[in-house]
Design a protein around this motif. Structure first.
Motif, short mmCIF file in Angstrom:
data_model
loop_
_atom_site.label_atom_id
_atom_site.label_comp_id
_atom_site.label_asym_id
_atom_site.label_seq_id
_atom_site.Cartn_x
_atom_site.Cartn_y
_atom_site.Cartn_z
N ASN A 1 4.15 5.09 -2.96
CA ASN A 1 5.12 4.15 -3.52
C ASN A 1 5.21 2.98 -2.57
O ASN A 1 5.49 3.16 -1.38
N VAL A 2 4.96 1.79 -3.08
CA VAL A 2 5.10 0.59 -2.27
C VAL A 2 5.65 -0.51 -3.18
O VAL A 2 5.16 -0.70 -4.30
N LYS A 3 6.72 -1.17 -2.76
CA LYS A 3 7.36 -2.24 -3.53
C LYS A 3 7.64 -1.81 -4.97
O LYS A 3 7.24 -2.48 -5.92
N GLU A 4 8.30 -0.67 -5.15
CA GLU A 4 8.72 -0.18 -6.46
C GLU A 4 7.55 0.14 -7.40
O GLU A 4 7.73 0.23 -8.60
N SER A 5 6.33 0.29 -6.86
CA SER A 5 5.16 0.62 -7.68
C SER A 5 4.43 1.80 -7.07
O SER A 5 4.47 2.01 -5.86
N ARG A 6 3.74 2.55 -7.93
CA ARG A 6 2.87 3.62 -7.43
C ARG A 6 1.46 3.09 -7.38
O ARG A 6 0.97 2.50 -8.34
N VAL A 7 0.81 3.30 -6.24
CA VAL A 7 -0.54 2.78 -6.03
C VAL A 7 -1.41 3.92 -5.51
O VAL A 7 -0.97 4.68 -4.64
N ALA A 8 -2.62 4.03 -6.04
CA ALA A 8 -3.59 5.02 -5.54
C ALA A 8 -4.57 4.29 -4.63
O ALA A 8 -5.11 3.25 -5.00
N ILE A 9 -4.74 4.82 -3.42
CA ILE A 9 -5.72 4.23 -2.49
C ILE A 9 -6.59 5.34 -1.91
O ILE A 9 -6.16 6.47 -1.78
N ASN A 10 -7.82 4.98 -1.58
CA ASN A 10 -8.72 5.98 -1.02
C ASN A 10 -8.49 6.14 0.48
O ASN A 10 -7.73 5.40 1.10
N LYS A 11 -9.15 7.13 1.05
CA LYS A 11 -8.95 7.47 2.46
C LYS A 11 -9.28 6.30 3.39
O LYS A 11 -8.57 6.04 4.35
N ASP A 12 -10.36 5.57 3.09
CA ASP A 12 -10.76 4.44 3.93
C ASP A 12 -9.67 3.37 3.98
O ASP A 12 -9.35 2.85 5.05
N MET A 13 -9.10 3.05 2.83
CA MET A 13 -8.03 2.05 2.78
C MET A 13 -6.79 2.56 3.51
O MET A 13 -6.15 1.82 4.26
N ALA A 14 -6.44 3.82 3.28
CA ALA A 14 -5.25 4.41 3.91
C ALA A 14 -5.38 4.41 5.43
O ALA A 14 -4.38 4.24 6.14
N ASN A 15 -6.58 4.58 5.95
CA ASN A 15 -6.80 4.58 7.40
C ASN A 15 -6.60 3.20 8.01
O ASN A 15 -6.37 3.08 9.21
N LYS A 16 -6.68 2.15 7.22
CA LYS A 16 -6.51 0.78 7.72
C LYS A 16 -5.04 0.37 7.78
O LYS A 16 -4.71 -0.65 8.34
#
Length: 70
Positions: A52-67
């Motif tokens: 959850n970011v800024k009142e929205s649900r977002v799916a991100i992959n592991k590479d993006m999450a690590n950044k």
């Protein structure tokens, strides 16, 4: 500071840094991952995350999450 991949589900975290190449940072900022913003992990499967970011649900992959550092 730790990468978003290490955050626990249901825990609100403040974004401290967004790393990666310029285009990657811009992409993440457009999704709402800005320094000082709140991000909450909803679920995590094999490192891929729904947050959850800024009142929205977002799916991100592991590479993006690590950044994303919280």
């Amino acid at each position: 500071m730790m990468p978003l991949t290490m955050a626990k589900a249901g825990e609100a975290n403040i974004i401290k840094k967004v790393g990666g190449k310029e285009e990657t940072r811009r992409f993440l900022e457009n999704l709402g991952f800005v320094i000082g913003g709140l991000v909450t992990v909803v679920s995590e499967i094999n490192g891929n995350m729904i947050v959850n970011v800024k009142e929205s649900r977002v799916a991100i992959n592991k590479d993006m999450a690590n950044k994303i550092m919280v």
